[in-house]
Design an enzyme around this catalytic site. Structure first.
Site, PDB file in Angstrom:
ATOM      1  N   HIS A  64       0.847  -1.209   0.000  1.00  0.00           N
ATOM      2  CA  HIS A  64       0.000   0.000   0.000  1.00  0.00           C
ATOM      3  C   HIS A  64       0.878   1.253   0.000  1.00  0.00           C
ATOM      4  O   HIS A  64       0.581   2.231  -0.679  1.00  0.00           O
ATOM      5  CB  HIS A  64      -0.901   0.041   1.247  1.00  0.00           C
ATOM      6  N   GLY A 100      -2.933  -2.189  -6.941  1.00  0.00           N
ATOM      7  CA  GLY A 100      -1.809  -3.129  -7.004  1.00  0.00           C
ATOM      8  C   GLY A 100      -2.107  -4.266  -7.975  1.00  0.00           C
ATOM      9  O   GLY A 100      -3.247  -4.707  -8.108  1.00  0.00           O
TER      10      GLY A 100
END
Ligand code: PAF
Length: 280
Positions: A37, A147
Site C-alpha cells: 500500500h 496493485g
C-alpha cells in the site's frame, strides 16, 4: 493529514481543492496497510498534488462472513503510516455511510467475473465494483492506484471505468514482495509462524512453471502445478489458470499474440493467498 468519516465533509474539501486546480489521486484500501500500500501512496504522491486514501473493509465483497470477521483491522497503525507517507486526506467511512440504502446495484462484468476469483468467490467482484464506483463518484480523482497482486480486480476496475464512462486513469502498480518472494498482503499477518515459512512456495512454483512453458502445454502445466501442491500437505490449491491479460480467457494453447498471466489461489492454514506472474 485530515481524516474524514462522512461523504459530505470530504466532498466539501475536495470541491475546494478541485476549484484550486489541484490534481487528485485516490488509493482505495481496506486498511491493514503494508509496504505494498505504501508503494501505491508514494507513487500517487509523486504524480499528483493531493492523495486521498480510503480505508473501508467493504462488507459487500466478502462472500464468506468469517473471512469478513477475521479481516485484520489496524486503524491506528494505518493512520500512523499514512501520516508518515504524507497522505493528504484519509476517508474512513462506516458501512452505513457507504450503503445507506443497501447494496442492490448489479454490474455486468461479462466473462471478467466468471473466472478464477469470480468463480470461487461468488458476488465478490460485484461488491468491489459497488464500493469502487461509489468512491470514484465521491472523490472524482484524476488517477486511481491499484496493485497488480489483485490482477483480476485491476482488469475489472478498468472495465468499470468504461461501463461508467468515467474520466479516471487507472494506474497499475507492481506487486511488492517480501525478501523470500511472498507477495505482500494484509492477510499474511494471519499466517502462523510455520505457515509463513511455507508460503513462499506459491511464488516459487509460479516461477518454476514459467520456466516450463517451452516443454508443457497450458493444460499440462496446470496438471504439473496441481501435482506440486498435492505434495504439500499443508496447502490446498484452489485454482491455477493462465489467462490472456485483457479478457481473462483461460488459454488452451500457447498464443504468442497475447500477453499471458498465470494466476493462483491457495489455502494455507485457513488463510487464502493469491498471487500472479506475467508469462511473456
Ligand atoms: O483491493 C482492495 O483492497 C479492495 O478490493 C478495494 C479495491 C479497496 C475495494 O474494497
Amino acid at each position: 493529514m485530515i481524516v474524514y468519516r462522512t461523504k459530505k465533509d470530504i466532498s466539501g474539501h475536495l470541491h475546494t481543492l478541485r476549484n484550486e486546480g489541484k490534481t487528485i489521486a485516490l488509493v482505495p484500501t481496506m486498511g491493514a496497510l503494508h509496504q505494498g500500500h505504501a508503494s501505491l501512496v508514494e507513487k500517487a504522491s509523486a504524480e499528483n498534488d493531493i492523495v486521498v486514501v480510503s480505508i473501508f473493509v467493504n462488507p459487500t465483497q466478502f462472500n464468506d462472513p468469517s473471512d469478513l470477521n477475521l479481516y485484520p483491522r489496524t486503524l491506528d497503525s494505518d493512520l500512523e503510516l499514512l501520516r508518515h507517507l504524507e497522505a493528504d486526506l484519509v476517508f474512513v467511512p462506516s458501512a452505513n455511510e457507504m450503503y445507506p440504502g443497501g447494496d442492490a446495484q448489479i454490474f455486468d462484468l461479462g466473462n471478467l467475473d466468471k473466472v478464477m476469483e469470480g468463480k470461487h468467490r461468488s458476488g465478490h467482484f460485484n461488491g468491489v465494483a459497488q464500493i469502487v464506483s461509489k468512491l470514484f463518484l465521491l472523490v472524482q480523482p484524476l488517477r486511481a492506484y491499484f496493485g497488480q497482486k489483485d490482477f483480476q480486480q485491476l482488469v475489472i476496475i478498468e472495465r468499470l471505468v468504461e461501463i461508467l464512462e468515467l474520466d479516471i486513469n487507472i494506474v497499475p502498480c507492481p506487486i511488492i514482495r517480501e525478501k523470500d518472494g511472498l507477495a505482500m498482503s494484509s492477510r499474511n499477518v494471519r499466517l502462523s509462524k510455520e505457515d509463513r515459512k511455507l508460503a513462499p512456495f506459491i511464488y516459487h512454483t509460479l516461477k518454476l512453471a514459467r520456466g516450463k512453458t517451452a516443454s508443457l502445454s497450458p493444460s499440462q502445466l496446470k496438471e504439473w502445478v496441481a501435482l506440486q501442491f498435492r505434495k504439500q500437505a499443508e496447502m490446498e490449491l484452489e485454482y491455477f489458470e493462465i489467462v490472456e491479460d485483457k479478457g481473462l480467457i483461460p488459454l488452451e494453447e500457447w498464443d504468442d499474440g497475447v500477453n499471458k498471466v498465470a494466476c493462483i489461489a491457495v489455502h494455507l492454514g485457513g488463510v487464502r493467498l493469491i498471487d500472479n506472474l506475467k508469462f511473456d
